[in-house]
Scaffold this active site. Structure first.
Site, short mmCIF file in Angstrom:
data_model
loop_
_atom_site.label_atom_id
_atom_site.label_comp_id
_atom_site.label_asym_id
_atom_site.label_seq_id
_atom_site.Cartn_x
_atom_site.Cartn_y
_atom_site.Cartn_z
N HIS A 153 0.72 -1.33 0.12
CA HIS A 153 0.23 0.04 0.13
C HIS A 153 1.55 1.69 0.23
O HIS A 153 0.52 2.42 -0.90
CB HIS A 153 -0.71 0.34 1.56
C1 BDR Z 1 -3.12 0.98 5.36
O1 BDR Z 1 -3.25 0.50 6.87
C2 BDR Z 1 -2.35 0.12 7.42
O2 BDR Z 1 -1.94 -1.33 8.53
C3 BDR Z 1 -0.62 0.23 5.97
O3 BDR Z 1 0.40 0.32 6.92
C4 BDR Z 1 -1.21 0.49 5.51
O4 BDR Z 1 -1.16 1.91 5.83
C5 BDR Z 1 -3.55 -0.42 4.95
O5 BDR Z 1 -4.69 -0.05 5.22
#
Ligand code: BDR
Ligand code: CA
Length: 323
Positions: free
Chosen positions: A240
């Site tokens: 992500h």
């Molecule tokens: C986001 O939530 C966190 O767990 C990850 O680092 C990312 O920024 C994804 O939903």
């Protein structure tokens, strides 16, 4: 070419760590500072993880500051299910040899922005709490923020609730302040980050290479993908947060739609969801305040991650870290 000055507010976090690696390897970015947010874990843990990443990347010259301990209005919910007890479980990293900055996150951001000759890009890969506090406390500095690139939300898609993604859900009031700030926005939500996926069979591309950076990324991917398999039934690791960095360096990798983006706060079912209008331009009632990425060239994304590891491996060698 002039470098783009950036400040990264993050909650490392496996994918945050890979986002930091991507930023530190890029000769197009000047990383002025890193601030830690409470999100994937408590801020004490995410701040230390940020320093551990800088240590292994041989960039202990970059200041790291601790942010707020809790969201603006609601209580803190960490993502232990995905990132473990430390917030970055899996690979074992050496303790950092340098201290965090004395000032809190919003003060460090304000100082770095004031000192920078050109407008600064803020990259957010965690909750929006620290940046919201900065924006509220220093309104005269808004004009010195070029844009905000953030990982969060989705186009009518969530992971913590059917409609809300973790970073926005964990502090929706802060996200609303950021999105309504009138600073140009670039949003990397789940639509695109679930396509920025590294498959299990590709982990070997990192593991087979020599050096601490490649081994770190392989270890991060192992833990992160196991969480995603258990919790979200997904094969591989969606990286992500690297999207919010990669988009600043290589926008040509992404397909964007311009629109007005904000955050829903009132309704119980959709609290923390992004609101946007993806209808044809002439049908829209609000003027666009940014753009949301909806697609990515995954093969190039993977090649650029490998390239980033290679660059930092060479840097470590040059600085005598591996001798
Ligand atoms: C986001 O939530 C966190 O767990 C990850 O680092 C990312 O920024 C994804 O939903
Ligand atoms: Ca994150």
């Amino acid at each position: 070419m002039n470098k783009i000055p950036v400040i990264i507010d993050c909650d490392p976090g496996h994918d945050d760590a890979i986002a930091l690696i991507t930023a530190l390897a890029s000769d197009r970015l000047d990383v002025l500072g890193i601030t830690a947010a409470a999100g994937n874990q408590t801020v004490d843990k995410t701040e230390k993880n940020a320093r551990k990443i800088l240590e292994i990347c041989a960039r202990t010259d970059i200041p790291v500051a601790k942010g707020r301990t809790a969201p603006l209005l609601q209580s803190l919910h960490v993502a232990r299910d995905i990132h473990g007890e430390s917030g970055m479980d899996g690979p074992v990293l050496p303790e950092p040899t340098f201290e965090p900055a004395k000032e809190p996150a919003e003060e460090l951001i304000a100082r770095l922005v004031e000192e920078c000759e050109t407008p600064v890009t803020l990259i957010i890969t965690g909750t929006c709490t620290n940046i919201a506090v900065f924006l509220l406390a220093y309104p005269h500095l808004h004009r010195k923020i070029a844009r905000i690139s953030l990982m969060g939300g989705g186009a009518f898609l969530g992971n913590r609730t059917p409609l809300a993604e973790f970073n926005i859900w964990a502090d929706p009031e802060a996200a609303r302040i950021v999105m309504d700030s009138q600073i140009p926005l670039e949003v990397y939500g789940l639509d695109v980050t679930h396509k920025a996926l590294i498959y299990q069979e590709e982990f070997e591309l990192f593991r087979k290479e020599e050096g601490a950076i490649f081994q770190l990324v392989a270890g991060l991917l192992d833990f992160f993908s196991a969480s995603y398999l258990n919790e979200r039934k997904m094969n591989g690791g969606p990286i992500h947060d690297a999207c919010a960095v990669m988009g600043v360096i290589y926008p040509e990798l992404f397909t964007y739609r311009e629109t007005h983006i904000s955050v829903e706060l009132e309704s119980r079912e959709s609290r923390g969801a992004l609101t946007m209008d993806l209808r044809p331009k002439e049908k829209r009632e609000k003027q666009a305040n940014g753009k949301i990425a909806l697609d990515v060239d995954r093969d190039k994304f993977l090649q650029l991650l490998l390239e980033s590891c290679k660059i930092l491996t060479a840097e470590r060698r040059k600085k005598g870290y591996d001798s």
